[in-house]
Design a protein around this motif. Structure first.
Motif, PDB file in Angstrom:
ATOM      1  N   GLU A 177     -17.290  56.919  24.946  1.00  0.00           N
ATOM      2  CA  GLU A 177     -16.916  57.317  26.856  1.00  0.00           C
ATOM      3  C   GLU A 177     -16.680  58.946  26.205  1.00  0.00           C
ATOM      4  OE1 GLU A 177     -17.273  56.280  29.855  1.00  0.00           O
ATOM      5  OE2 GLU A 177     -18.338  54.488  28.932  1.00  0.00           O
ATOM      6  N   ALA A 178     -17.098  59.425  27.350  1.00  0.00           N
ATOM      7  CA  ALA A 178     -16.947  61.084  26.872  1.00  0.00           C
ATOM      8  C   ALA A 178     -14.611  61.665  27.552  1.00  0.00           C
ATOM      9  CB  ALA A 178     -17.119  62.080  27.998  1.00  0.00           C
ATOM     10  N   PRO A 183     -15.840  68.021  26.384  1.00  0.00           N
ATOM     11  CA  PRO A 183     -16.523  67.625  28.118  1.00  0.00           C
ATOM     12  C   PRO A 183     -18.004  67.959  28.117  1.00  0.00           C
ATOM     13  CG  PRO A 183     -15.549  69.764  28.207  1.00  0.00           C
ATOM     14  CD  PRO A 183     -15.262  68.944  26.052  1.00  0.00           C
ATOM     15  N   PHE A 184     -18.552  67.644  26.568  1.00  0.00           N
ATOM     16  CA  PHE A 184     -20.009  68.016  26.843  1.00  0.00           C
ATOM     17  C   PHE A 184     -21.278  66.930  26.302  1.00  0.00           C
ATOM     18  CE2 PHE A 184     -18.058  72.049  25.756  1.00  0.00           C
ATOM     19  CZ  PHE A 184     -18.200  73.025  26.085  1.00  0.00           C
ATOM     20  N   SER A 201     -30.869  67.004  21.956  1.00  0.00           N
ATOM     21  CA  SER A 201     -29.101  66.982  21.372  1.00  0.00           C
ATOM     22  C   SER A 201     -28.199  66.685  22.691  1.00  0.00           C
ATOM     23  CB  SER A 201     -29.001  67.683  20.496  1.00  0.00           C
ATOM     24  OG  SER A 201     -28.659  69.183  21.037  1.00  0.00           O
ATOM     25  N   SER A 202     -27.066  65.971  21.565  1.00  0.00           N
ATOM     26  CA  SER A 202     -25.763  65.274  22.021  1.00  0.00           C
ATOM     27  C   SER A 202     -24.696  65.617  21.874  1.00  0.00           C
ATOM     28  CB  SER A 202     -26.178  63.988  23.526  1.00  0.00           C
ATOM     29  OG  SER A 202     -25.194  63.705  24.092  1.00  0.00           O
ATOM     30  N   VAL A 203     -23.763  65.694  22.289  1.00  0.00           N
ATOM     31  CA  VAL A 203     -22.310  66.277  21.497  1.00  0.00           C
ATOM     32  C   VAL A 203     -21.469  64.654  22.258  1.00  0.00           C
ATOM     33  CG1 VAL A 203     -22.405  68.022  19.983  1.00  0.00           C
ATOM     34  CG2 VAL A 203     -20.877  67.681  22.218  1.00  0.00           C
ATOM     35  N   ALA A 204     -22.136  64.093  22.613  1.00  0.00           N
ATOM     36  CA  ALA A 204     -21.083  63.291  23.574  1.00  0.00           C
ATOM     37  C   ALA A 204     -20.319  62.268  23.212  1.00  0.00           C
ATOM     38  CB  ALA A 204     -22.540  62.285  24.907  1.00  0.00           C
ATOM     39  N   GLY A 205     -19.676  61.695  23.692  1.00  0.00           N
ATOM     40  CA  GLY A 205     -18.884  60.260  22.581  1.00  0.00           C
ATOM     41  C   GLY A 205     -17.675  61.354  20.982  1.00  0.00           C
ATOM     42  N   SER A 206     -18.902  62.876  21.282  1.00  0.00           N
ATOM     43  CA  SER A 206     -18.002  63.333  19.634  1.00  0.00           C
ATOM     44  C   SER A 206     -16.279  63.032  20.380  1.00  0.00           C
ATOM     45  CB  SER A 206     -18.056  64.334  19.109  1.00  0.00           C
ATOM     46  OG  SER A 206     -19.909  63.854  18.147  1.00  0.00           O
TER      47      SER A 206
END
Length: 339
Positions: A177-178, A183-184, A201-206
């Motif tokens: 979850e974000a 917030p990205f 490419s996604s950084v969601a959840g990091s």
């Protein structure tokens, strides 16, 4: 009768001799040599040797880039509105949410066009075209989350090539979850017309401690995720052809490195990422990251660098480097280029 008794005694002695020969000291039976034990022990070694011989290994020469092909057609709806192929698909104006077409060759007052649906996803970031002229964009908060609610950034929207209507295309599965500390979601997009693919490419959840980002391959025929690379926070993306096959190049979001991963004939990820080069010693900002990658006309790799720190702080610098691959040394060499 004597002869029969003699033969029986001879057989009895032979049997006793065989029994004695078949025993080890201490009276234990003696076992014959078991060849099949040796065969079983050799099988794993043979399998490892076969794997090593048959598995293709990447070399500096096989990864030598041949460049890339510009993928994307100008949207038919934009042509119908009188916009030229020199039109810029603008998502970077912080004063104007959403997407806009900007054509400086048009008369004053007619240079900017924005369809009513183009603001429904708030501020946008990456934008790419496919072979039919569809535009793909991703929500990216700029200065606040007011127009980009938390948890809505791991989606991709599509602007239809014929109608210009923007609708949600795919919601990508995030690793976690974000949170407000990150917030990205989707930060990079690129299409590959050879395989009819959209890479995101996604950084969601990091988090600060955990790198949980993903790179997805979406099949443009079905709109479904068909392959993904886990545990990688990346931003800028570009596909390229090499002597060893097609590869996806990407800029890491946590460090100033560019890496690449091999793609199979269908465009799916194949193998582990490999390092290409680092911009850390040339970036003018300590948080400088590779935000955009593209091929130059002469086969160089253009790298746009600006700071990124998982916060909504606006970028304070921007620079461009052009890297060229030296086949002799098997390494990338940078030549600075001003924007």
């Amino acid at each position: 009768a004597r002869l029969a008794r003699a033969q029986q005694q001879t057989r009895s002695k032979a049997a006793q001799n065989r029994e004695v020969a078949g025993k080890r000291p201490g009276g234990r039976p003696r076992r014959g040599f078991r060849w099949w034990w040796l065969l079983l022990a050799a099988l794993p070694l043979a399998a490892i040797l076969a794997w090593w011989l048959l598995t293709p290994r990447e070399s500096a020469q096989s990864r030598a880039p041949l460049g890339g092909v510009l993928c994307g057609a100008f949207p038919p709806f934009a042509s119908g509105l009188g916009f030229s192929p020199q039109t810029n698909i603008d998502t970077g104006d912080t004063r104007r949410p959403g997407l806009a077409l900007v054509d400086k060759t048009r008369p004053e007052g007619q240079q900017i066009y924005q369809h009513p649906s183009w603001t429904r996803a708030g501020y946008l970031g990456a934008a790419v075209l496919d072979a039919r002229g569809n535009i793909y964009v991703a929500p990216t908060p700029q200065t606040s989350l007011l127009l980009n609610p938390l948890g809505q950034q791991n989606r991709i929207y599509r602007v239809d090539a014929q109608t210009g209507e923007m609708t949600e295309y795919v919601a990508l599965p995030a690793a976690a979850e974000a949170t407000e500390t990150n917030p990205f979601g989707v930060l990079g997009l690129v299409t590959d017309c050879d395989t009819n693919s959209l890479y995101a490419s996604s950084v969601a959840g990091s988090t600060r401690e955990r790198e949980a980002g993903r790179i997805y391959r979406i099949d443009l025929s079905s709109g479904k995720v068909v392959s993904q690379l886990d545990g990688v926070d990346a931003i800028g993306l570009v596909t390229g052809n090499t002597r060893g096959g097609k590869r996806l190049y990407f800029g890491r979001a946590r460090i100033g490195d560019v890496e690449s991963v091999a793609l199979d004939k269908n465009g799916n990820f194949s193998g582990a990422p490999q390092p290409e080069f680092s911009i850390a010693d040339r970036a003018i900002d300590g948080d400088g990251r590779v935000r955009r990658l593209s091929w130059t006309r002469d086969g160089g790799l253009a790298v746009v660098i600006s700071p990124f720190s998982y916060t909504l702080a606006p970028p304070t610098s921007r620079q461009q480097l052009v890297y060229r691959y030296d086949t002799t040394s098997g390494s990338w060499v940078a030549a600075e280029s001003a924007l």
